[in-house]
Design a protein around this motif. Structure first.
Motif, PDB file in Angstrom:
ATOM      1  N   ALA A 201      -2.430  -9.492 -43.118  1.00 28.86           N
ATOM      2  CA  ALA A 201      -1.693  -9.084 -42.718  1.00 28.86           C
ATOM      3  C   ALA A 201      -0.475 -10.501 -41.957  1.00 28.86           C
ATOM      4  CB  ALA A 201      -1.679  -8.134 -41.122  1.00 28.86           C
ATOM      5  N   GLY A 202       0.956 -10.021 -41.126  1.00 28.72           N
ATOM      6  CA  GLY A 202       1.339 -11.473 -40.396  1.00 28.72           C
ATOM      7  C   GLY A 202       0.840 -12.444 -40.128  1.00 28.72           C
ATOM      8  N   PRO A 203       1.636 -12.913 -39.808  1.00 28.31           N
ATOM      9  CA  PRO A 203       1.150 -13.888 -37.979  1.00 28.31           C
ATOM     10  C   PRO A 203       0.868 -13.324 -37.134  1.00 28.31           C
ATOM     11  CG  PRO A 203       3.116 -14.469 -39.674  1.00 28.31           C
ATOM     12  CD  PRO A 203       3.025 -13.237 -39.672  1.00 28.31           C
ATOM     13  N   ARG A 204      -0.186 -14.028 -36.182  1.00 23.82           N
ATOM     14  CA  ARG A 204      -0.794 -13.661 -34.983  1.00 23.82           C
ATOM     15  C   ARG A 204      -1.492 -12.262 -34.757  1.00 23.82           C
ATOM     16  NH1 ARG A 204       3.680 -12.684 -30.646  1.00 23.82           N
ATOM     17  NH2 ARG A 204       1.854 -12.033 -29.321  1.00 23.82           N
ATOM     18  N   VAL A 205      -1.935 -11.476 -36.575  1.00 21.98           N
ATOM     19  CA  VAL A 205      -2.403 -10.673 -36.390  1.00 21.98           C
ATOM     20  C   VAL A 205      -3.557 -11.191 -36.951  1.00 21.98           C
ATOM     21  CG1 VAL A 205      -2.505  -8.163 -37.654  1.00 21.98           C
ATOM     22  CG2 VAL A 205      -0.370  -9.046 -37.721  1.00 21.98           C
ATOM     23  N   GLN A 206      -4.679 -10.021 -36.685  1.00 23.29           N
ATOM     24  CA  GLN A 206      -5.873 -10.636 -36.467  1.00 23.29           C
ATOM     25  C   GLN A 206      -6.527  -9.113 -37.240  1.00 23.29           C
ATOM     26  OE1 GLN A 206      -8.524 -13.102 -35.462  1.00 23.29           O
ATOM     27  NE2 GLN A 206      -9.380 -11.796 -36.984  1.00 23.29           N
ATOM     28  N   VAL A 207      -6.911  -8.932 -38.548  1.00 19.81           N
ATOM     29  CA  VAL A 207      -8.233  -7.909 -39.537  1.00 19.81           C
ATOM     30  C   VAL A 207      -9.711  -8.875 -39.761  1.00 19.81           C
ATOM     31  CG1 VAL A 207      -5.570  -8.302 -40.771  1.00 19.81           C
ATOM     32  CG2 VAL A 207      -7.621  -9.479 -41.374  1.00 19.81           C
ATOM     33  N   MET A 208      -9.706  -7.036 -39.863  1.00 19.57           N
ATOM     34  CA  MET A 208     -11.144  -7.020 -40.432  1.00 19.57           C
ATOM     35  C   MET A 208     -11.314  -6.480 -41.759  1.00 19.57           C
ATOM     36  SD  MET A 208     -13.955  -5.622 -37.295  1.00 19.57           S
ATOM     37  CE  MET A 208     -13.415  -6.524 -35.500  1.00 19.57           C
ATOM     38  N   LEU A 209     -12.765  -7.006 -41.736  1.00 19.03           N
ATOM     39  CA  LEU A 209     -12.898  -6.639 -43.220  1.00 19.03           C
ATOM     40  C   LEU A 209     -13.960  -6.182 -43.084  1.00 19.03           C
ATOM     41  CD1 LEU A 209     -12.043  -5.457 -45.709  1.00 19.03           C
ATOM     42  CD2 LEU A 209     -12.276  -7.709 -47.138  1.00 19.03           C
ATOM     43  N   ASP A 210     -14.488  -4.094 -43.524  1.00 18.02           N
ATOM     44  CA  ASP A 210     -15.742  -4.074 -42.974  1.00 18.02           C
ATOM     45  C   ASP A 210     -16.453  -4.563 -42.105  1.00 18.02           C
ATOM     46  OD1 ASP A 210     -15.320  -2.335 -45.401  1.00 18.02           O
ATOM     47  OD2 ASP A 210     -16.890  -3.187 -46.825  1.00 18.02           O
ATOM     48  N   PHE A 236     -13.635   0.471 -48.737  1.00 21.96           N
ATOM     49  CA  PHE A 236     -13.491  -0.631 -48.127  1.00 21.96           C
ATOM     50  C   PHE A 236     -12.502  -0.035 -46.957  1.00 21.96           C
ATOM     51  CE2 PHE A 236     -14.964  -2.277 -52.419  1.00 21.96           C
ATOM     52  CZ  PHE A 236     -15.984  -3.049 -52.178  1.00 21.96           C
ATOM     53  N   PHE A 237     -13.012  -1.487 -45.904  1.00 20.64           N
ATOM     54  CA  PHE A 237     -12.124  -0.854 -44.490  1.00 20.64           C
ATOM     55  C   PHE A 237     -11.584  -1.803 -44.179  1.00 20.64           C
ATOM     56  CE2 PHE A 237     -14.856   2.743 -44.802  1.00 20.64           C
ATOM     57  CZ  PHE A 237     -13.885   3.915 -44.432  1.00 20.64           C
ATOM     58  N   CYS A 238      -9.876  -1.864 -43.779  1.00 17.96           N
ATOM     59  CA  CYS A 238      -9.656  -2.956 -42.791  1.00 17.96           C
ATOM     60  C   CYS A 238      -9.038  -2.093 -41.929  1.00 17.96           C
ATOM     61  CB  CYS A 238      -8.962  -3.625 -43.939  1.00 17.96           C
ATOM     62  SG  CYS A 238      -7.650  -5.040 -42.988  1.00 17.96           S
ATOM     63  N   ASN A 239      -8.608  -3.060 -41.083  1.00 19.93           N
ATOM     64  CA  ASN A 239      -8.855  -2.570 -39.400  1.00 19.93           C
ATOM     65  C   ASN A 239      -7.755  -4.230 -39.393  1.00 19.93           C
ATOM     66  OD1 ASN A 239      -8.967  -3.654 -36.144  1.00 19.93           O
ATOM     67  ND2 ASN A 239      -8.475  -1.057 -36.889  1.00 19.93           N
ATOM     68  N   ALA A 240      -6.430  -4.093 -38.645  1.00 20.15           N
ATOM     69  CA  ALA A 240      -5.540  -4.984 -37.900  1.00 20.15           C
ATOM     70  C   ALA A 240      -5.081  -4.853 -36.143  1.00 20.15           C
ATOM     71  CB  ALA A 240      -4.526  -4.926 -38.908  1.00 20.15           C
ATOM     72  N   THR A 241      -5.809  -5.806 -35.724  1.00 23.84           N
ATOM     73  CA  THR A 241      -4.686  -5.752 -34.200  1.00 23.84           C
ATOM     74  C   THR A 241      -4.143  -6.654 -33.951  1.00 23.84           C
ATOM     75  OG1 THR A 241      -7.261  -5.102 -34.157  1.00 23.84           O
ATOM     76  CG2 THR A 241      -6.233  -6.182 -32.363  1.00 23.84           C
ATOM     77  N   LEU A 242      -2.533  -6.012 -33.477  1.00 24.81           N
ATOM     78  CA  LEU A 242      -1.833  -7.081 -32.802  1.00 24.81           C
ATOM     79  C   LEU A 242      -1.324  -6.587 -31.503  1.00 24.81           C
ATOM     80  CD1 LEU A 242       0.851  -9.095 -33.035  1.00 24.81           C
ATOM     81  CD2 LEU A 242       2.376  -7.340 -33.324  1.00 24.81           C
TER      82      LEU A 242
END
Length: 406
Positions: A201-210, A236-242
């Protein structure tokens, strides 16, 4: 003699009421009209279907439905014969339609029958829209935009250089935050190859894969695997947090991996030997797996006779034999042998046993008949004549001595 006095007056009011009653017998006012629920949030410029439900009302030839925006008429349509009748209108909401009330109005027009126009209006429903905003400032390049001067809870957006905003009220979608990008190096991987899954994802975005987080905000998350048959259809699941202005936004993505592998017949569900009775219904429970899906058929060796697989069929005596079950696809072939032994309902041994039993039965019946005959002869009944009660007549002549001696 006719009574004197003025003639009776003709009551026109009674006639009017009588005609009105006759007309009402063939008509019926709609019980109610309703506007179907609206979506929680509607994008500006996208087509929206609004449905009006009409309960009752005859004659339908004189019944129409009108869609209203506040008091403005957007369209009208006739009502069908179904009950309740559903009439659908297509509208394209504008930016200024946010907070607008929509409603439905039924109209039963009986003016051609000398009556009136009867109307019934539904309760209003409020439309909430979202779309492009103005006076926006950039928070992070390619990640989020928010309206300048706003300190409230806003959805935020960035779409090709334009600012897309949406208030975070209820379940409003965070339009501008497009979320993560989830990619597979091989969406359709061959069994045994290495597949790389990437979530970014873009800057400042925290991602989590599985469930495994990336090293830090703005960093992608990756995993590698050696594709096997068990990985086919794996998701597969990816979650992004901003975080924007103290508000935490979440977006999710998912992707499914397809693994190409050859066909395999399930030995546990396809027995190698079957013993069935003739003229009974059975199912050949053989299954094969693979990607692409293989075609499975069972042919008797030495001929092209094919037995059904997976469906009930009537087993006949001539079905006995050895069958070659083959599962084939573009990835290869798998085969196995199945022995089918169909037994007759009355085999030779059973017929012999039945014949012996029949003979023994005849012998038993004959012996019993002879025995009964002999017992009856031993117990025959002899009938004797009854003795006469009269005395026998004797001669009165004297008997000589010679006769006595004789």
């Amino acid at each position: 003699m006719m009574p004197s006095g003025p003639p009776p007056r003709f009551c026109w009011t009674s006639v009017v009421f009588l005609l009105l009653a006759c007309c009402l017998l063939s008509t019926g006012f709609p019980e109610r009209v309703e506007l179907a629920p609206l979506p929680l949030w509607q994008p500006v410029g996208e087509q929206l279907n609004l449905s009006c439900l009409v309960f009752g009302g005859v004659p339908r030839d004189h019944l129409t439905v009108v869609l209203l925006r506040w008091e403005e008429e957007l369209g009208r349509q006739p009502v069908g014969k179904e009950e309740p009748a559903k009439v659908t209108f297509m509208v394209q909401p504008r930016r200024e339609d946010h907070g607008t009330n929509f409603s439905c109005r039924s109209e039963l027009d009986l003016r051609s029958q000398g009556l009136e126009l009867f109307q019934n209006t539904s309760g209003p429903r409020k439309l909430r829209t979202f779309g492009e905003g103005k006076n926006c400032r950039r928070v992070d390049e390619g990640v989020a935009w928010i309206p300048r001067g706003e300190r409230g809870r806003w959805g935020q957006g960035f779409t090709r250089g334009r600012c897309v905003v949406s208030k975070l009220l209820g379940n409003a979608p965070p339009l501008g935050f497009q979320g993560p990008i989830l990619n597979l190096s091989e969406p359709n991987a061959t069994e045994g190859t290495t597949v790389t899954v990437t979530c970014a994802a873009g800057p400042r975005v925290q991602v989590m894969l599985d469930g495994v987080p990336a090293a830090g905000p703005g960093q992608p998350a990756q995993l590698q695997l050696n594709a096997t048959e068990k990985d086919d259809r794996r998701t597969f699941f990816c979650n992004a947090t901003l975080e924007v202005d103290g508000v935490t936004l979440h977006r999710n993505r998912s992707v499914q991996l397809r693994v190409l592998y050859g066909p395999t017949i399930d030995r546990a569900k396809c027995p190698q030997r079957l013993m069935w009775k003739e003229k009974t219904m059975h199912i050949l429970q053989c299954q094969a797996r693979g990607n692409p899906n293989p075609q499975l058929q069972c042919l008797r060796e030495g001929s092209k006779f094919k037995v059904p697989v997976g469906i009930p069929f009537l087993v006949l005596l001539n079905y006995s034999g050895t069958y070659s079950c083959q599962a084939a696809s573009s990835r290869g072939m798998d085969k196995m042998l199945v022995m089918m032994d169909v037994q007759a309902r009355n085999p030779v041994t059973v017929n012999i046993a039945l014949g012996v039993l029949a003979i023994l039965g005849l012998v038993t019946v004959a012996a019993a008949s002879v025995y009964v005959f002999r017992v009856q002869r031993q117990h025959d009944i002899y009938h004797l004549r009854p003795r006469s009660t009269r005395w026998p007549l004797t001669s009165t002549q004297p008997v000589t001595v010679a006769e006595e001696l004789s």
